[in-house]
Design a protein around this motif. Structure first.
Motif, PDB file in Angstrom:
ATOM      1  N   VAL A   1      -8.105   5.110  -0.318  1.00 47.00           N
ATOM      2  CA  VAL A   1      -8.767   4.773   0.944  1.00 47.00           C
ATOM      3  C   VAL A   1      -8.380   5.833   1.972  1.00 47.00           C
ATOM      4  CG1 VAL A   1      -9.048   3.067   2.784  1.00 47.00           C
ATOM      5  CG2 VAL A   1      -8.678   2.296   0.415  1.00 47.00           C
ATOM      6  N   PHE A   2      -9.381   6.456   2.579  1.00 39.50           N
ATOM      7  CA  PHE A   2      -9.155   7.447   3.620  1.00 39.50           C
ATOM      8  C   PHE A   2      -9.236   6.755   4.987  1.00 39.50           C
ATOM      9  CE2 PHE A   2     -11.071   9.645   0.011  1.00 39.50           C
ATOM     10  CZ  PHE A   2     -10.188  10.704  -0.179  1.00 39.50           C
ATOM     11  N   VAL A   3      -8.219   6.973   5.805  1.00 41.57           N
ATOM     12  CA  VAL A   3      -8.185   6.338   7.120  1.00 41.57           C
ATOM     13  C   VAL A   3      -8.029   7.426   8.188  1.00 41.57           C
ATOM     14  CG1 VAL A   3      -7.068   4.616   8.589  1.00 41.57           C
ATOM     15  CG2 VAL A   3      -7.125   4.278   6.107  1.00 41.57           C
ATOM     16  N   ILE A   4      -8.866   7.355   9.214  1.00 42.11           N
ATOM     17  CA  ILE A   4      -8.837   8.323  10.315  1.00 42.11           C
ATOM     18  C   ILE A   4      -8.554   7.565  11.608  1.00 42.11           C
ATOM     19  CG2 ILE A   4     -10.122  10.086  11.575  1.00 42.11           C
ATOM     20  CD1 ILE A   4     -11.947  10.247   9.017  1.00 42.11           C
TER      21      ILE A   4
ATOM     22  N   VAL B   1       0.845  -1.182   0.000  1.00 41.23           N
ATOM     23  CA  VAL B   1       0.000   0.000   0.000  1.00 41.23           C
ATOM     24  C   VAL B   1       0.884   1.237   0.000  1.00 41.23           C
ATOM     25  CG1 VAL B   1      -0.189   0.078   2.524  1.00 41.23           C
ATOM     26  CG2 VAL B   1      -1.982   1.097   1.125  1.00 41.23           C
ATOM     27  N   SER B   2       0.412   2.300  -0.640  1.00 42.36           N
ATOM     28  CA  SER B   2       1.166   3.546  -0.692  1.00 42.36           C
ATOM     29  C   SER B   2       0.486   4.606   0.161  1.00 42.36           C
ATOM     30  CB  SER B   2       1.258   4.065  -2.139  1.00 42.36           C
ATOM     31  OG  SER B   2       1.894   3.124  -2.957  1.00 42.36           O
ATOM     32  N   PHE B   3       1.305   5.446   0.784  1.00 47.44           N
ATOM     33  CA  PHE B   3       0.759   6.593   1.493  1.00 47.44           C
ATOM     34  C   PHE B   3       0.859   7.805   0.576  1.00 47.44           C
ATOM     35  CE2 PHE B   3       0.557  10.170   4.372  1.00 47.44           C
ATOM     36  CZ  PHE B   3      -0.398   9.769   5.288  1.00 47.44           C
ATOM     37  N   VAL B   4      -0.242   8.541   0.478  1.00 44.87           N
ATOM     38  CA  VAL B   4      -0.275   9.739  -0.365  1.00 44.87           C
ATOM     39  C   VAL B   4       0.133  10.923   0.504  1.00 44.87           C
ATOM     40  CG1 VAL B   4      -1.677  11.218  -1.841  1.00 44.87           C
ATOM     41  CG2 VAL B   4      -2.099   8.743  -1.764  1.00 44.87           C
ATOM     42  N   ASP B   5       1.359  11.382   0.321  1.00 45.49           N
ATOM     43  CA  ASP B   5       1.866  12.498   1.120  1.00 45.49           C
ATOM     44  C   ASP B   5       1.446  13.824   0.511  1.00 45.49           C
ATOM     45  OD1 ASP B   5       3.640  11.411   3.328  1.00 45.49           O
ATOM     46  OD2 ASP B   5       4.512  10.365   1.598  1.00 45.49           O
ATOM     47  N   ARG B   6       0.890  14.688   1.345  1.00 43.10           N
ATOM     48  CA  ARG B   6       0.576  16.049   0.963  1.00 43.10           C
ATOM     49  C   ARG B   6       1.007  16.966   2.081  1.00 43.10           C
ATOM     50  NH1 ARG B   6      -4.285  14.264  -0.822  1.00 43.10           N
ATOM     51  NH2 ARG B   6      -4.001  13.693  -2.975  1.00 43.10           N
ATOM     52  N   ALA B   7       1.854  17.936   1.770  1.00 46.19           N
ATOM     53  CA  ALA B   7       2.426  18.802   2.792  1.00 46.19           C
ATOM     54  C   ALA B   7       1.358  19.690   3.426  1.00 46.19           C
ATOM     55  CB  ALA B   7       3.535  19.668   2.186  1.00 46.19           C
ATOM     56  N   GLY B   8       1.687  20.199   4.596  1.00 47.81           N
ATOM     57  CA  GLY B   8       0.815  21.173   5.248  1.00 47.81           C
ATOM     58  C   GLY B   8       0.229  20.715   6.554  1.00 47.81           C
ATOM     59  N   GLY B   9       0.318  19.416   6.826  1.00 45.34           N
ATOM     60  CA  GLY B   9      -0.256  18.907   8.069  1.00 45.34           C
ATOM     61  C   GLY B   9       0.677  19.122   9.246  1.00 45.34           C
ATOM     62  N   ASP B  10       0.170  19.726  10.299  1.00 45.80           N
ATOM     63  CA  ASP B  10       0.937  19.864  11.530  1.00 45.80           C
ATOM     64  C   ASP B  10      -0.011  19.785  12.720  1.00 45.80           C
ATOM     65  OD1 ASP B  10      -0.226  22.433  11.903  1.00 45.80           O
ATOM     66  OD2 ASP B  10       1.410  23.405  10.810  1.00 45.80           O
ATOM     67  N   SER B  11       0.524  20.022  13.921  1.00 50.17           N
ATOM     68  CA  SER B  11      -0.257  19.778  15.139  1.00 50.17           C
ATOM     69  C   SER B  11      -1.418  20.736  15.304  1.00 50.17           C
ATOM     70  CB  SER B  11       0.660  19.857  16.360  1.00 50.17           C
ATOM     71  OG  SER B  11       1.283  21.126  16.427  1.00 50.17           O
TER      72      SER B  11
ATOM     73  N   GLY C   1      -5.295  10.217   7.077  1.00 51.20           N
ATOM     74  CA  GLY C   1      -4.318   9.916   6.032  1.00 51.20           C
ATOM     75  C   GLY C   1      -4.985   9.369   4.795  1.00 51.20           C
ATOM     76  N   GLU C   2      -4.333   9.559   3.669  1.00 47.59           N
ATOM     77  CA  GLU C   2      -4.849   9.084   2.383  1.00 47.59           C
ATOM     78  C   GLU C   2      -3.922   7.992   1.875  1.00 47.59           C
ATOM     79  OE1 GLU C   2      -5.736  11.218  -1.889  1.00 47.59           O
ATOM     80  OE2 GLU C   2      -6.107  12.395  -0.067  1.00 47.59           O
ATOM     81  N   PHE C   3      -4.494   6.840   1.571  1.00 52.48           N
ATOM     82  CA  PHE C   3      -3.716   5.694   1.115  1.00 52.48           C
ATOM     83  C   PHE C   3      -4.181   5.280  -0.284  1.00 52.48           C
ATOM     84  CE2 PHE C   3      -3.531   5.584   5.700  1.00 52.48           C
ATOM     85  CZ  PHE C   3      -2.241   5.135   5.997  1.00 52.48           C
ATOM     86  N   ALA C   4      -3.290   4.586  -0.994  1.00 51.50           N
ATOM     87  CA  ALA C   4      -3.630   4.036  -2.310  1.00 51.50           C
ATOM     88  C   ALA C   4      -3.335   2.544  -2.311  1.00 51.50           C
ATOM     89  CB  ALA C   4      -2.828   4.733  -3.403  1.00 51.50           C
ATOM     90  N   PHE C   5      -4.343   1.755  -2.727  1.00 51.67           N
ATOM     91  CA  PHE C   5      -4.200   0.297  -2.777  1.00 51.67           C
ATOM     92  C   PHE C   5      -4.760  -0.198  -4.101  1.00 51.67           C
ATOM     93  CE2 PHE C   5      -6.044  -3.970  -1.960  1.00 51.67           C
ATOM     94  CZ  PHE C   5      -4.878  -4.653  -1.623  1.00 51.67           C
TER      95      PHE C   5
END
Length: 608
Positions: free
Chosen positions: A464-467, A407-417, A455-459
Motif C-alpha cells: 500500500v502506497f501512502v502519501i 503493518v510493516s514499513f518498507v524502508d528504502r534508503a535515499g530519501g531526504d529533504s 511511504g510504502e507499507f506492507a499489510f
C-alpha cells in the motif's frame, strides 16, 4: 484559519480609509449641516459624506465600547426614514473612553470616514464612522430604539450581488437591496441595534470569546447541529458572529448545537475576523445541546485502518499529548497507519536551526502507550530549516505513525529533504525509489510549504502506497464578506500547482501498476468540491472518499459558522472499485470549545 477577537481588531489603529475599489468622491461643499444618520449611511456601502465634516448629527446612544484602541459608541436615530436600505445607526470613534452613557440623547459633530478593518489590501468592506467627534449631550435616560429583529424571515436567501466589473468586482458602489441579498441586508443594519432570539450555535466559542450562531435553523443543518458548507454557490446566509461588549470572563463556553436561549441584543458591527458581528450588550442564556465526541469502530483483522490527523503545531512544550493520545486510542480505535500533520521540531517555535522532531513524536508515542494503545513506530523526513512554512521556527512536517504488530514499513534508503522520490518497476510491481521519500521537493509549487511524504507499507502481503500531504493554506484569500464578490481565492494558485504534482506522482505509480493501492491523505486545505480536489483526482487516478458520506456529514473543520472539508483521504481505483472500504470523519475537535486541534481526524478502513 481561526477567527480573532474584537480586542485584536480594536488594537488596530483606526484611520479614515477609503475603499480600494471605489474612490470616495467628496461632495461640495466639504461641510454639511442638518445631516441625519441615514443620510450619512446612504444607500450604498460608502457614505456620500465620506471625508466631509458633518454637524450636530442627532442620535440616542445604544452602546459604548470602552476597551482596546477602537473606543467609541454607537448612536441611532430615533426618527428613522422609510428607506430600508439606509441604516439608522453609526459608530462614533472617540479613541479614548467615551464620556456618554447608553440612553443619552446626543448630537455629534465630526468627520465621516470609511474604515477598512485589516486595511484596503484585505479586500474587506468598510465601516462608516464619525471620527474626531465633538459631542453634546442633550438629555439622559432615554429609551434605546427597539432592536431590529434578525431572523429567518428577514434574511434573504441569496448571499451577495455580483460585483461591479467596472470596479474590479467590488460591490461598494452598488445600491443596497436588503430584500434580495443577505450581505446587503446586514449592511443596511450596520451600526444599528439588532437582536437574535433562540439562536443555535454553529461554531463553538473560540479562545477570543466569540462564537457563531445561525438565525436560519434548517439552513443546511446536519444531525449534530452545525451548518454545512457544500458549494461555492450555496452560501449559508443565516450565519452571524457574536461577541460581547462586556467582560469576556462570563462569555458562554458553547459547543455546536447549543442554543443562546432568549434574546441576544447589541449593535451590528463589522470586523476583520468575521465580518458582520453582533456585539452583544445583552447575551442569551446558554442551553446545552448535549453534543458528544464521536468514536469510530475498530477495524477487523483483515481491514487496514489509515487515518489523517492535524495535531495543530504539536511540540514537546504542549500540554495536549495525553488528549491527542486518548483521541487516537479511544476515538480513532488505534488505526494501523496515522498520517500526522503539523508536527513541530523539538523546540517548537524557537528558531535556532533545530529541525529534528524525535522528541515531539516519541512523546506522543509514549502517551499513546500510556493510554492503552500500541507502541507505534514512525517515519518522517526532516525539512530544510525554515523552508516549509507554518509557524516561524516550528518546521512543521508530516509524520507516519504505524503499528508494527499490524503493518510493516518498507524502508528504502535515499530519501531526504531535497531528493525527489521516484517510481520503478520490479517484477511487474511498482516500487518507490526511496521510502520514505519526498515528492518533487525542488518544484516551485512547494516554496515555503510542506512537501508531501511518500511511504510504502506492507499489510498481509499486500503493498500500500501512502502519501501524506499538507497543502498550502487558505491564508490571504478574501473573506466571504469581502467587498469583492465573488471573493478572490488567491491561495488556490499554489495549491493547484501542488495538487498537480501529487496527481502526477500517483499517475507514475499507476502507470507501472494499474491496480496499485494508493492513498493520498492529509490536510488538503480545500473542499471536496474545489478545483484542488478535482486536480488531485485528475482523470480518475484518485477519488476523495469523503464523498462516500451523505452531504450533511461531509465536514472536518468549522470556520465562521460553516462546517467544511479541509482534510481528505483520496483513494486509487483499485480501492474504490472493490467498494470494500468505509470512511469516517470522526468529530472530536472542530465542534467543541475545548478542542485540542481545529481539525477532525479522518479514518479509512479497507481490505487491500
Amino acid at each position: 484559519m481561526p477567527s480573532r477577537s474584537s480586542a485584536r481588531l480594536a488594537a488596530l489603529t483606526v484611520a479614515a480609509v477609503c475603499s480600494a475599489a471605489s474612490a470616495v468622491v467628496l461632495a461640495s461643499p466639504a461641510h454639511a449641516d442638518s445631516v441625519r444618520v441615514h443620510d450619512i449611511q446612504g444607500t450604498t456601502r460608502i457614505s456620500p459624506f465620506a471625508g466631509q465634516k458633518v454637524t450636530d448629527v442627532p442620535g440616542i446612544v445604544t452602546a459604548t465600547r470602552t476597551y482596546g484602541s477602537s473606543k467609541g459608541f454607537w448612536i441611532q436615530d430615533a426618527a428613522p426614514d422609510d428607506n430600508p436600505a439606509t441604516s439608522e445607526g453609526v459608530f462614533v470613534f472617540t479613541s479614548s473612553t467615551p464620556k456618554v452613557a447608553v440612553g443619552d440623547s446626543v448630537t455629534v459633530t465630526g468627520t465621516v470616514s470609511e474604515y477598512v478593518p485589516g486595511g484596503t489590501s484585505s479586500g474587506n468592506q468598510s465601516v462608516t464612522e464619525i471620527t474626531k467627534p465633538a459631542i453634546t449631550t442633550v438629555s439622559t435616560g432615554n429609551a434605546v430604539p427597539a432592536p431590529a429583529v434578525v431572523d429567518r424571515h428577514s434574511v434573504p436567501g441569496a448571499y451577495a450581488p455580483a460585483g461591479d466589473t467596472a470596479a474590479a468586482g467590488s460591490v461598494n458602489g452598488l445600491p443596497l437591496d436588503p430584500s434580495k441579498y443577505a450581505l446587503d441586508y446586514y449592511e443596511s443594519l450596520e451600526g444599528m441595534n439588532v437582536q437574535v432570539a433562540d439562536a443555535r450555535v454553529v461554531t463553538a466559542t473560540d479562545p477570543y470569546s466569540e462564537l457563531w450562531v445561525t438565525v436560519k435553523p434548517w439552513e443546511h443543518r446536519n444531525r449534530r447541529g452545525g451548518t454545512v458548507y457544500g458549494s461555492y454557490d450555496s452560501q449559508n446566509t443565516g450565519r452571524l458572529q457574536i461577541q460581547s461588549l462586556g467582560s469576556t470572563a462570563g462569555f458562554p463556553k458553547a459547543n455546536v448545537g447549543d442554543t443562546l436561549e432568549g434574546t441576544t441584543t447589541g449593535p451590528l458591527d463589522f470586523n476583520q475576523f468575521g465580518g458582520y458581528t453582533l456585539v452583544a450588550s445583552e447575551l442569551g442564556t446558554l442551553k446545552s445541546g448535549g453534543l458528544q465526541r464521536e468514536t469510530t469502530r475498530k477495524q477487523s483483522d483483515r481491514e487496514l485502518a489509515v487515518a489523517t490527523y492535524n495535531v495543530e503545531n504539536l511540540d514537546p512544550s504542549d500540554a495536549t499529548f495525553d488528549k491527542h493520545a486518548s483521541s487516537i486510542v479511544h476515538n480513532l480505535q488505534s488505526p494501523d497507519i496515522v498520517s500526522l500533520e503539523e508536527i513541530q521540531d523539538d523546540n517548537g517555535a524557537k528558531d535556532d536551526g533545530t529541525v529534528g522532531a524525535g522528541a515531539t513524536v516519541n512523546k506522543l508515542i509514549d502517551a499513546i502507550v500510556a493510554a492503552g494503545g500500541p507502541k507505534y513506530d514512525w517515519r518522517s523526513i526532516d525539512p530544510v530549516n525554515d523552508q516549509d512554512g507554518g509557524e516561524p521556527g516550528g518546521n512543521i512536517r508530516q509524520v507516519f505513525l504505524f503499528n508494527p504488530e499490524r503493518v510493516s514499513f518498507v524502508d528504502r534508503a535515499g530519501g531526504d529533504s531535497t531528493t525527489a522520490v521516484g517510481v520503478t518497476k520490479v517484477h511487474g510491481k511498482a516500487q518507490l525509489t526511496a521510502s520514505p521519500g519526498r515528492i518533487d521537493p525542488a518544484n516551485a509549487a512547494w516554496a515555503h510549504s510542506r512537501k508531501p511524504l511518500a511511504g510504502e507499507f506492507a499489510f498481509r502481503g499486500k503493498t500500500v502506497f501512502v502519501i501524506a500531504n499538507h497543502l498550502n493554506s487558505k491564508g490571504g484569500d478574501q473573506a466571504l464578506t469581502s467587498q469583492y464578490q465573488p471573493p478572490v481565492r488567491s491561495s488556490e494558485v499554489q495549491r493547484h500547482a501542488q495538487a498537480t504534482a501529487v496527481n502526477a506522482f500517483v499517475k507514475d505509480i499507476l502507470a507501472v501498476q494499474k491496480n496499485a493501492d494508493v492513498i493520498a491523505l492529509g490536510d488538503m486545505n480545500d473542499f471536496e468540491f474545489s478545483g484542488t480536489a478535482e486536480i488531485l483526482e485528475g482523470d480518475g487516478a484518485l477519488w476523495s472518499a469523503i464523498k462516500s458520506l451523505p452531504k450533511s456529514e461531509r465536514y472536518t473543520y468549522d470556520y465562521q459558522g460553516n462546517q467544511q472539508v479541509l482534510d481528505q483521504i483520496l483513494i486509487s481505483p483499485a480501492i474504490r472499485r472493490g467498494c470494500d472500504f468505509e470512511y469516517d470523519s470522526v468529530h472530536v475537535n472542530a465542534e467543541f470549545n475545548d478542542q485540542i486541534s481545529d481539525h477532525d481526524p479522518q479514518v479509512l478502513r479497507f481490505r487491500p
